[in-house]
Design a protein around this motif. Structure first.
Motif, short mmCIF file in Angstrom:
data_model
loop_
_atom_site.label_atom_id
_atom_site.label_comp_id
_atom_site.label_asym_id
_atom_site.label_seq_id
_atom_site.Cartn_x
_atom_site.Cartn_y
_atom_site.Cartn_z
N GLY A 169 -32.60 34.11 52.97
CA GLY A 169 -33.15 33.59 54.20
C GLY A 169 -34.60 33.91 54.49
O GLY A 169 -35.04 33.78 55.63
N VAL A 170 -35.37 34.37 53.50
CA VAL A 170 -36.80 34.59 53.77
C VAL A 170 -37.65 33.76 52.81
O VAL A 170 -37.19 33.28 51.78
N ASP A 171 -38.93 33.62 53.16
CA ASP A 171 -39.83 32.76 52.38
C ASP A 171 -40.21 33.41 51.05
O ASP A 171 -40.06 34.62 50.88
N PRO A 172 -40.73 32.62 50.09
CA PRO A 172 -41.03 33.14 48.74
C PRO A 172 -42.02 34.30 48.75
O PRO A 172 -41.87 35.23 47.95
N ILE A 173 -43.00 34.27 49.67
CA ILE A 173 -43.99 35.36 49.67
C ILE A 173 -43.33 36.67 50.07
O ILE A 173 -43.54 37.71 49.45
N THR A 174 -42.50 36.60 51.11
CA THR A 174 -41.80 37.81 51.54
C THR A 174 -40.87 38.31 50.44
O THR A 174 -40.72 39.51 50.24
N ARG A 175 -40.26 37.35 49.72
CA ARG A 175 -39.38 37.75 48.62
C ARG A 175 -40.16 38.48 47.55
O ARG A 175 -39.71 39.48 47.00
N ARG A 176 -41.35 37.98 47.26
CA ARG A 176 -42.23 38.62 46.28
C ARG A 176 -42.54 40.06 46.69
O ARG A 176 -42.42 40.99 45.89
N ASP A 177 -42.91 40.21 47.98
CA ASP A 177 -43.20 41.55 48.51
C ASP A 177 -42.01 42.47 48.32
O ASP A 177 -42.15 43.63 47.95
N PHE A 178 -40.85 41.90 48.59
CA PHE A 178 -39.64 42.70 48.48
C PHE A 178 -39.43 43.17 47.05
O PHE A 178 -39.07 44.31 46.79
#
Lengths: 247, 372
Positions: A169-178
């Motif tokens: 449920g989060v955007d690709p950039i946030t996923r990358r950060d994660f």
């Protein structure tokens, strides 16, 4: 990345049945210390079931499961000391602040108060969240909550951390950060066991297994899997495996 | 032990941060005590009487006056037709009809005896029997005066073959507030502890945080103590608050030892909190908790003896009350507060609840699983 050959998870002939339904059908696999192990599969393939067994939340019907050197049947409480867990259902307390959540989880893992304080400050600095330390969890965006939840899951320095679809449920950039956080944890020696159905995330893993209808259909490094299935990316690998099942 | 403190800290932060909790803890008891103690009365204060006086004599007027003069009666209307009067009862405008037939005075003077009729709305049996008792006493008083007037021998009024002098122990004025307030306190303390414990744990199930707790190495007893103690403290606080209100505003007697009462309540809370914990292991949503606990609480309250004496219940109901924790507390709080009972007097209730509580806690702890 430093690779060790010692197995931190050993699963042989794991079966989990719910009535007539077999969620996990004779699974056998190992996870090596320090690796990022991707546990892939479509919704309902049985990933979460396996994860719950590995983290001591659910009993296997049969088979042998060892986590961090302990048997999940007989030494469940010892297993629990050595693992971290982050569920897909969001697991921080909405009505507590960031700091209070960390203090609570640190506390019930039996960490000393002074250590909790120091480590909390350091953690918030690293996440650049010092200014929201007294905000209630419910006021934060989902991506931030997930980062905090992950940090809480590894706050007690477990040998292994289980992540159940941590980036839903989060955007690709946030996923990358994660995933940056996952790498950091991995560098510090924590084994990461992560379930996902995002195939781009599979590329970040050292090794992946692909599950379908309760069985493991393939297990190897992403590079070798692509070669084996003659595919451009993991997406294709996944589709080929799923197709094969349908035929 | 330190882990339990972390849980307690977290629970109290959550309880006091919850905007509905503080009014619940402070407001509800005050409102319940003040409103319920006044409202839940068994006294009849305004009985609406409809008069059908077909005699229209001086004696019949005297009788009606007698009722009118009583603080308990209001004459709601008059008519010569009994049909009109019946309509008043049907429309809930009157509680009782006083029917004085034609010839009432004449018969009384000539034949030394006469008849009148009372028709009472019997929908509420308790109220009806009270109206009957009040009315009968007004009429018998009237009777006495008539005898004096007719015979001109005032000494007859004082003459009673057997004089009954009643004295009521422990509540000499039969003040219903003295009786009701401890009863309402029981309900208050019980609801807070039973309901809130169950709701609190199930809320963690709904939010999914319980799963996170279950993967930690925390022990079952640590978690359970951490969950039960906050509500135990709140329940004890409620009791203290309620007693203070009772003492200050209702002047209820506190004859016995308050320390003994709190000691007993600790054992009582063991039972009620365990039932709450047990419900939380059975339910998976807060809605289920509501239904299950309302069912039990309703049965427990109605059978506890708050309104009706348990001794007059049928035998099977008295047997069922053995497992009704409210019943024990209801007896004991009245015994200690009104009668000044000592430990020895309540030892049966004390040890019964101790055994009951240990059993329920064992059952709840056994049912509570860290593993699905």
């Amino acid at each position: 990345m430093l690779k060790q050959t010692e197995n931190i998870i050993e699963v042989s002939n794991l079966v989990k049945k719910f009535g007539n339904f077999t969620a996990n059908d004779d699974l056998t696999f190992d996870v090596k210390q320090g690796e990022i192990f991707g546990f892939l599969g479509a919704n309902g393939a049985g990933k979460t079931t396996t994860l719950k067994i590995l983290s001591g939340l659910s009993y296997p019907t049969s088979g042998k499961v060892k986590v961090a050197g302990f048997d999940v049947y007989r030494e469940r409480e010892k297993v629990k000391k050595n693992i971290g867990y982050m569920s897909q259902k969001f697991s921080l307390y909405d009505d507590l602040t960031v700091k209070e959540n960390i203090r609570f989880y640190g506390g019930i893992y039996g960490l000393p108060g002074k250590y909790i304080k120091e480590k909390t400050d350091e953690l918030l600095r690293r996440l650049k969240m010092e200014n929201i330390k007294d905000s209630l969890i419910k006021s934060l965006p989902l991506g931030w909550k997930q980062k905090i939840a992950f940090s809480v899951a590894i706050f007690h320095n477990p040998g292994i951390v289980f992540l159940d679809e941590p980036t839903g449920g989060v955007d690709p950039i946030t996923r990358r950060d994660f995933w940056e956080l996952i790498y950091e944890a991995s560098y510090s020696g924590i084994t990461v066991f992560v379930t996902t159905h995002y195939m781009d995330e599979a590329e970040y893993c050292d090794r992946v297994s692909i599950m379908d209808q309760g069985r493991i259909e393939a297990m190897d490094t992403p590079a070798l899997l692509k070669k084996q299935y003659n595919a451009e990316n993991m997406d294709e690998v996944f589709i080929r495996i799923a197709r094969k099942q349908q035929l | 032990m330190r882990k339990i403190l972390y849980i307690l800290q977290k629970e109290f932060i959550q309880i006091f941060r919850d905007k509905t909790m503080l009014p619940m803890i402070f407001g509800v008891p005050i409102i319940q005590l003040v409103v319920l103690v006044h409202a839940a009365t068994l006294e009849m204060k305004s009985i609406d009487m409809f008069v059908v006086d077909k005699d229209l004599s001086s004696l019949s007027a005297k009788l009606v006056n007698k009722f009118e003069g009583s603080p308990f009666y209001t004459i709601s209307g008059r008519s010569f037709s009994i049909t009109d009067a019946n309509k008043e009862i049907e429309n809930n405008k009157a509680d009782v009809i006083l029917h004085i037939p034609h010839g009432f005075e004449r018969n009384l003077l000539r034949e030394k005896s006469s008849e009148i009729q009372l028709q009472i709305d019997g929908i509420n049996g308790t109220a009806a029997s009270l109206i009957n008792a009040y009315s009968t006493s007004v009429i018998s008083d009237f009777n006495k005066n008539i005898i004096v007037e007719l015979t001109q021998m005032p000494q007859l009024a004082e003459m009673e073959p057997i004089e009954i002098q009643t004295s009521y122990w422990y509540n000499p004025e039969l003040n219903y507030k003295t009786y009701m307030l401890p009863g309402i306190l029981v309900i208050l303390v019980s609801i807070i502890s039973l309901f809130m414990t169950a709701m609190n744990i199930v809320r963690e199930k709904e939010m999914g945080t319980i799963e996170q707790i279950n993967v930690t190495p925390i022990r079952k007893h640590e978690f359970i103590i951490g969950k039960l103690v906050p509500f135990m403290i709140i329940a004890l606080f409620e009791l203290a608050l309620g007693l203070t209100i009772g003492k200050l505003f209702f002047h209820i007697p506190v004859v016995g030892s308050v320390g003994l009462l709190f000691g007993f309540v600790l054992v009582y809370l063991l039972v009620v909190l365990s039932i709450g914990l047990l419900i939380s292991t059975l339910a998976s949503t807060q809605q289920q908790v509501m239904f299950i606990s309302f069912f039990f609480m309703l049965v427990f309250i109605l059978m506890s003896g708050i309104f009706t004496p348990t001794e007059s219940m049928p035998m099977w109901a008295q047997k069922v009350n053995i497992i009704n924790p409210f019943y024990y507390f209801m007896r004991v709080i009245r015994m200690i507060l009104l009668k000044g009972s000592r430990f020895w007097d309540i030892s049966y209730e004390f040890f019964s609840l101790l055994i009951y509580g240990s059993f329920m806690l064992g059952l709840a702890v056994w049912r509570y699983r860290k593993v699905a």
